[in-house]
Design a protein around this motif. Structure first.
Motif, PDB file in Angstrom:
ATOM      1  N   LEU A 194       0.695  -1.322   0.114  1.00 16.55           N
ATOM      2  CA  LEU A 194       0.018   0.005  -0.155  1.00 16.55           C
ATOM      3  C   LEU A 194       0.805   1.426  -0.058  1.00 16.55           C
ATOM      4  CD1 LEU A 194      -2.894  -0.869   2.433  1.00 16.55           C
ATOM      5  CD2 LEU A 194      -3.199  -0.299   0.078  1.00 16.55           C
ATOM      6  N   SER A 195       1.990   1.347   0.740  1.00 14.18           N
ATOM      7  CA  SER A 195       2.854   2.338   0.792  1.00 14.18           C
ATOM      8  C   SER A 195       3.460   2.757  -0.548  1.00 14.18           C
ATOM      9  CB  SER A 195       3.978   2.079   1.981  1.00 14.18           C
ATOM     10  OG  SER A 195       3.563   2.320   3.386  1.00 14.18           O
ATOM     11  N   LEU A 196       3.891   1.685  -0.984  1.00 12.68           N
ATOM     12  CA  LEU A 196       4.672   2.038  -2.459  1.00 12.68           C
ATOM     13  C   LEU A 196       3.479   2.517  -3.487  1.00 12.68           C
ATOM     14  CD1 LEU A 196       7.361  -0.997  -3.056  1.00 12.68           C
ATOM     15  CD2 LEU A 196       7.360   1.293  -1.812  1.00 12.68           C
ATOM     16  N   GLN A 197       2.317   1.823  -3.379  1.00 12.82           N
ATOM     17  CA  GLN A 197       1.318   2.226  -4.329  1.00 12.82           C
ATOM     18  C   GLN A 197       0.775   3.737  -3.933  1.00 12.82           C
ATOM     19  OE1 GLN A 197      -0.027   0.400  -7.114  1.00 12.82           O
ATOM     20  NE2 GLN A 197      -0.622   2.526  -7.540  1.00 12.82           N
ATOM     21  N   LYS A 198       0.825   4.043  -2.806  1.00 15.79           N
ATOM     22  CA  LYS A 198       0.511   5.478  -2.562  1.00 15.79           C
ATOM     23  C   LYS A 198       1.456   6.494  -3.001  1.00 15.79           C
ATOM     24  CE  LYS A 198      -2.557   4.735   1.687  1.00 15.79           C
ATOM     25  NZ  LYS A 198      -3.667   5.581   0.932  1.00 15.79           N
ATOM     26  N   ILE A 199       2.728   6.024  -2.914  1.00 12.86           N
ATOM     27  CA  ILE A 199       3.933   6.916  -3.450  1.00 12.86           C
ATOM     28  C   ILE A 199       3.768   6.924  -4.720  1.00 12.86           C
ATOM     29  CG2 ILE A 199       6.231   7.161  -3.808  1.00 12.86           C
ATOM     30  CD1 ILE A 199       6.634   5.704  -0.983  1.00 12.86           C
ATOM     31  N   GLU A 200       3.482   6.028  -5.620  1.00 15.75           N
ATOM     32  CA  GLU A 200       3.293   5.977  -7.127  1.00 15.75           C
ATOM     33  C   GLU A 200       2.086   7.081  -7.548  1.00 15.75           C
ATOM     34  OE1 GLU A 200       1.687   3.238 -10.629  1.00 15.75           O
ATOM     35  OE2 GLU A 200       3.005   2.185  -9.127  1.00 15.75           O
ATOM     36  N   ASP A 201       1.024   6.830  -6.602  1.00 15.64           N
ATOM     37  CA  ASP A 201      -0.266   7.661  -7.083  1.00 15.64           C
ATOM     38  C   ASP A 201      -0.052   8.933  -6.829  1.00 15.64           C
ATOM     39  OD1 ASP A 201      -1.520   5.246  -7.705  1.00 15.64           O
ATOM     40  OD2 ASP A 201      -2.554   5.167  -5.765  1.00 15.64           O
ATOM     41  N   PHE A 202       0.737   9.447  -5.624  1.00 16.77           N
ATOM     42  CA  PHE A 202       1.208  10.830  -5.289  1.00 16.77           C
ATOM     43  C   PHE A 202       1.964  11.132  -6.362  1.00 16.77           C
ATOM     44  CE2 PHE A 202       2.560  13.505  -1.820  1.00 16.77           C
ATOM     45  CZ  PHE A 202       1.877  14.489  -2.224  1.00 16.77           C
ATOM     46  N   ILE A 203       2.935  10.603  -7.069  1.00 12.89           N
ATOM     47  CA  ILE A 203       3.898  11.096  -8.077  1.00 12.89           C
ATOM     48  C   ILE A 203       3.142  11.379  -9.327  1.00 12.89           C
ATOM     49  CG2 ILE A 203       5.849  10.610  -9.534  1.00 12.89           C
ATOM     50  CD1 ILE A 203       6.954   9.092  -7.218  1.00 12.89           C
ATOM     51  N   TYR A 204       2.242  10.390  -9.600  1.00 13.24           N
ATOM     52  CA  TYR A 204       1.516  10.818 -10.889  1.00 13.24           C
ATOM     53  C   TYR A 204       0.620  12.012 -10.755  1.00 13.24           C
ATOM     54  CZ  TYR A 204       2.368   6.237 -13.380  1.00 13.24           C
ATOM     55  OH  TYR A 204       3.200   5.301 -13.999  1.00 13.24           O
ATOM     56  N   LEU A 205      -0.091  12.167  -9.580  1.00 13.03           N
ATOM     57  CA  LEU A 205      -0.874  13.380  -9.247  1.00 13.03           C
ATOM     58  C   LEU A 205      -0.094  14.759  -9.309  1.00 13.03           C
ATOM     59  CD1 LEU A 205      -3.958  14.231  -8.139  1.00 13.03           C
ATOM     60  CD2 LEU A 205      -2.834  14.101  -5.777  1.00 13.03           C
ATOM     61  N   LEU A 206       1.181  14.692  -9.164  1.00 16.09           N
ATOM     62  CA  LEU A 206       2.141  15.860  -9.325  1.00 16.09           C
ATOM     63  C   LEU A 206       2.070  16.414 -10.720  1.00 16.09           C
ATOM     64  CD1 LEU A 206       5.092  15.235  -6.961  1.00 16.09           C
ATOM     65  CD2 LEU A 206       2.889  16.124  -6.394  1.00 16.09           C
ATOM     66  N   ASN A 207       1.991  15.432 -11.786  1.00 17.59           N
ATOM     67  CA  ASN A 207       1.789  16.140 -13.181  1.00 17.59           C
ATOM     68  C   ASN A 207       2.865  16.773 -13.371  1.00 17.59           C
ATOM     69  OD1 ASN A 207       0.505  16.193 -15.625  1.00 17.59           O
ATOM     70  ND2 ASN A 207      -0.397  18.103 -15.316  1.00 17.59           N
ATOM     71  N   LEU A 208       4.212  15.778 -13.132  1.00 14.75           N
ATOM     72  CA  LEU A 208       5.628  16.375 -13.576  1.00 14.75           C
ATOM     73  C   LEU A 208       5.647  16.145 -15.083  1.00 14.75           C
ATOM     74  CD1 LEU A 208       7.721  14.724 -10.668  1.00 14.75           C
ATOM     75  CD2 LEU A 208       6.746  17.297 -10.849  1.00 14.75           C
ATOM     76  N   ASN A 209       6.650  16.886 -15.706  1.00 14.54           N
ATOM     77  CA  ASN A 209       7.093  16.462 -17.082  1.00 14.54           C
ATOM     78  C   ASN A 209       7.096  15.108 -17.405  1.00 14.54           C
ATOM     79  OD1 ASN A 209       9.873  16.245 -17.217  1.00 14.54           O
ATOM     80  ND2 ASN A 209      10.019  18.069 -16.532  1.00 14.54           N
ATOM     81  N   GLY A 210       6.930  14.675 -18.691  1.00 20.28           N
ATOM     82  CA  GLY A 210       7.113  13.242 -18.927  1.00 20.28           C
ATOM     83  C   GLY A 210       8.382  12.533 -18.425  1.00 20.28           C
ATOM     84  N   PRO A 211       9.788  13.063 -18.749  1.00 24.35           N
ATOM     85  CA  PRO A 211      10.918  12.397 -18.506  1.00 24.35           C
ATOM     86  C   PRO A 211      11.106  12.285 -17.024  1.00 24.35           C
ATOM     87  CG  PRO A 211      11.161  14.011 -20.180  1.00 24.35           C
ATOM     88  CD  PRO A 211       9.872  14.172 -19.874  1.00 24.35           C
ATOM     89  N   ASP A 212      10.702  13.214 -16.305  1.00 19.72           N
ATOM     90  CA  ASP A 212      10.852  13.240 -14.649  1.00 19.72           C
ATOM     91  C   ASP A 212       9.937  12.258 -14.274  1.00 19.72           C
ATOM     92  OD1 ASP A 212      12.783  15.141 -14.615  1.00 19.72           O
ATOM     93  OD2 ASP A 212      11.314  16.909 -14.295  1.00 19.72           O
ATOM     94  N   GLU A 213       8.520  12.218 -14.455  1.00 22.21           N
ATOM     95  CA  GLU A 213       7.802  11.445 -14.042  1.00 22.21           C
ATOM     96  C   GLU A 213       8.202   9.965 -14.533  1.00 22.21           C
ATOM     97  OE1 GLU A 213       3.583  10.202 -15.819  1.00 22.21           O
ATOM     98  OE2 GLU A 213       3.322  11.869 -14.150  1.00 22.21           O
ATOM     99  N   ASN A 214       8.488   9.801 -15.627  1.00 16.44           N
ATOM    100  CA  ASN A 214       8.958   8.308 -15.927  1.00 16.44           C
ATOM    101  C   ASN A 214      10.120   7.844 -15.167  1.00 16.44           C
ATOM    102  OD1 ASN A 214       7.144   8.088 -17.793  1.00 16.44           O
ATOM    103  ND2 ASN A 214       8.381   8.802 -19.486  1.00 16.44           N
ATOM    104  N   GLN A 215      11.080   8.968 -14.805  1.00 13.61           N
ATOM    105  CA  GLN A 215      12.288   8.178 -14.095  1.00 13.61           C
ATOM    106  C   GLN A 215      11.967   8.049 -12.608  1.00 13.61           C
ATOM    107  OE1 GLN A 215      15.292  11.449 -13.948  1.00 13.61           O
ATOM    108  NE2 GLN A 215      16.684  10.294 -12.928  1.00 13.61           N
ATOM    109  N   PHE A 216      11.112   8.872 -12.141  1.00  7.22           N
ATOM    110  CA  PHE A 216      10.670   8.727 -10.769  1.00  7.22           C
ATOM    111  C   PHE A 216       9.973   7.106 -10.640  1.00  7.22           C
ATOM    112  CE2 PHE A 216      11.022  13.415 -10.212  1.00  7.22           C
ATOM    113  CZ  PHE A 216      12.091  13.364  -9.434  1.00  7.22           C
ATOM    114  N   ILE A 217       9.019   6.883 -11.328  1.00  3.77           N
ATOM    115  CA  ILE A 217       8.145   5.739 -11.491  1.00  3.77           C
ATOM    116  C   ILE A 217       9.140   4.746 -11.695  1.00  3.77           C
ATOM    117  CG2 ILE A 217       6.467   4.589 -12.504  1.00  3.77           C
ATOM    118  CD1 ILE A 217       5.371   6.819 -10.788  1.00  3.77           C
ATOM    119  N   GLY A 218      10.093   4.799 -12.685  1.00  6.10           N
ATOM    120  CA  GLY A 218      11.012   3.706 -12.990  1.00  6.10           C
ATOM    121  C   GLY A 218      11.852   3.333 -11.806  1.00  6.10           C
TER     122      GLY A 218
END
Length: 492
Positions: A194-218
């Motif tokens: 649940l913790s990792l999923q919440k972190i992932e959902d939170f990062i997506y919510l920030l709506n960062l630029n594509g390369p940054d978002e992909n890097q953090f999610i990766g």
């Protein structure tokens, strides 16, 4: 992303070295967490790494420009860069957050708030005004500005969107605070997932630029347990963008509150696979289940973990085009094991089966472990079908109502039409095969090159690349003959 640094805040000294080894595995002989740590401590360590090395850098990217804009605005409206004790800004926002000037301008060394230097020189100092003093020990939006401070800024500064503030509060109360004031017994598999999923959902919510978002999610995905499943589950998430959530999905989720197995049945194109995948994603996000995509029912036995919430998904469980005797025998072989783990209550099994296969006699003998058989073709209400049709078919509601009552109606047909909306909608939905066949014949006459490419795609299982036609490759006689037949067929 900012350079990773060892996690040092609120960490017992005897575990600090372990975290460094987890972050930089190439610097140690170990390939994973040290053997003397139990599973709960390993999970706690990984969540800490994700908080400090993934979520915090993502939040810095998000927070800095917003706070900077606020600072520039306050310089104009309140002259915050020139203010003195008399008339200084004391509170901010609709919540009247009290501003704390103690951490800036070396005010700690003064003899009282009347002698403070109230000039706010930059956005970093502005951010400190919204935090408790012990959280404001940073000089830039960099590594020393940790997740605790960043979450505090988002929660306390009402310039941030309400949904981002909500998730920041959630991340602080559910992940960061329990991690910092840890009780290792709480870091079980469900809490970890649940913790990792919440972190992932939170990062997506920030709506960062594509390369940054992909890097953090990766980076986050590297910390997950079943690395081999990540690409497939990511494809599910991409495909879910085309998924229409109907009342049928709600019905299935309600069934799974009390049942542990569900077989989705329906004719081809009814949306069984996409529905099952979205149900699994929902169980992961909302209930902390770990998704296990299965190539075979044997994977359930291979990958089952005791005391871990898992949702197994098997597509076309008894065969794709006809009942496969090997698939059926494999299921019957592990059925006793399946019943044993179902009784423990930690797993769900989702599977799909085409209607024509479901009706075969040899399949019915293998259905005992499935509590619920859910036929999408029967369960879709008229309103469900209209909701799907409205997404893909740009027609008026009267025509859509006539379309959805047809026996041939299916989500797949609606999707395919949306990709070829120059066809007549009624003709296409009544007889899609004839429509495509006529299009094929037209290409054969008027666009031989495209016709040839499509034919090659079929022959090569949907994929062609340069190596198929590389002049430097010495094709054998059979391959040359095959290409000659194709080109002759296409009259090229």
């Amino acid at each position: 992303m900012a350079t990773q640094t060892p996690i040092i805040s609120s960490i017992p000294v005897d575990l600090e070295k372990q975290i460094c080894e987890l972050q930089h595995p190439s610097h140690t002989a170990c390939t994973g967490p040290p053997g003397d740590l139990d599973d709960n401590k390993k999970r706690w360590l990984v969540v800490g790494i994700c908080l400090h090395s993934i979520l915090a850098p993502a939040l810095r990217k998000y927070v800095e420009p917003i706070v900077t804009n606020l600072y520039n605005s306050l310089k104009i409206s309140d002259h915050i860069d020139l203010q003195t004790y008399q008339g200084h800004l004391q509170t901010y926002g609709t919540a009247n957050i009290h501003l704390n000037y103690y951490p800036i301008n070396n005010n700690k060394a003064t003899r009282g708030y009347r002698t403070y230097d109230y000039k706010v020189q930059n956005a970093v100092d502005l951010s400190k005004l919204f935090l408790k003093t012990h959280m404001a020990n940073y000089t830039a939006f960099y590594e020393s500005c940790n997740s605790s401070a960043l979450l505090g800024m988002i929660v306390n500064i009402d310039i941030f969107p309400v949904n981002v503030q909500r998730d920041a509060k959630d991340a602080r109360s559910v992940i960061r605070n329990p991690w910092a004031h840890c009780n290792f017994t709480e870091w079980n598999a469900m809490n970890y997932t649940l913790s990792l999923q919440k972190i992932e959902d939170f990062i997506y919510l920030l709506n960062l630029n594509g390369p940054d978002e992909n890097q953090f999610i990766g980076e986050l995905n590297k910390r997950r347990t079943n690395d081999a499943d990540i690409p497939e589950i990511e494809r599910w998430k991409q495909n879910s963008k085309d998924f229409v959530k109907t009342d049928t999905v709600t019905d299935i989720l309600e069934i799974l509150e009390n049942q542990h197995t569900l077989l989705l049945i329906g004719v081809s194109g009814m949306g069984k696979t996409l529905t099952a995948q979205n149900i699994a994603l929902n169980l992961c996000h909302e209930k902390g289940y770990r998704i296990i995509p299965c190539r075979s029912v044997k994977d359930i036995k291979k990958r089952y973990e005791d005391d871990v919430r898992q949702v197994f998904f098997v597509d076309d469980i008894y065969g794709k085009y006809t009942a496969n005797i090997n698939y059926i025998e494999n299921w019957i072989t592990i059925e006793e094991f399946i019943n044993h783990i179902l009784n423990k209550g930690n797993i769900k099994i989702l599977a799909t089966c085409r209607t024509e296969i479901f009706k075969q006699e040899n399949v019915k003998t293998a259905l005992k472990s499935f509590n619920v058989h859910f036929d999408l073709a029967v369960k879709y209400s008229t309103e469900d079908k209209l909701k799907i049709a409205r997404k893909y078919l740009k027609e008026n509601d009267k025509l859509l109502k006539d379309i959805v009552v047809k026996d041939e109606f299916s989500p797949l047909m609606c999707f395919l039409y949306s990709q070829h909306d120059d066809f007549d909608v009624n003709e296409f939905l009544d007889s899609p095969y004839k429509t495509f066949s006529d299009e094929w014949d037209t290409l054969k006459t008027f666009d031989k090159e495209k016709f040839c490419v499509l034919l090659l795609c079929v022959i090569h299982n949907g994929t062609i690349n340069e190596t198929n036609f590389d002049v430097f490759i010495d094709f054998d006689k059979e391959e040359k003959r095959k290409l000659k037949v194709i080109f002759d067929c296409c009259k090229l």
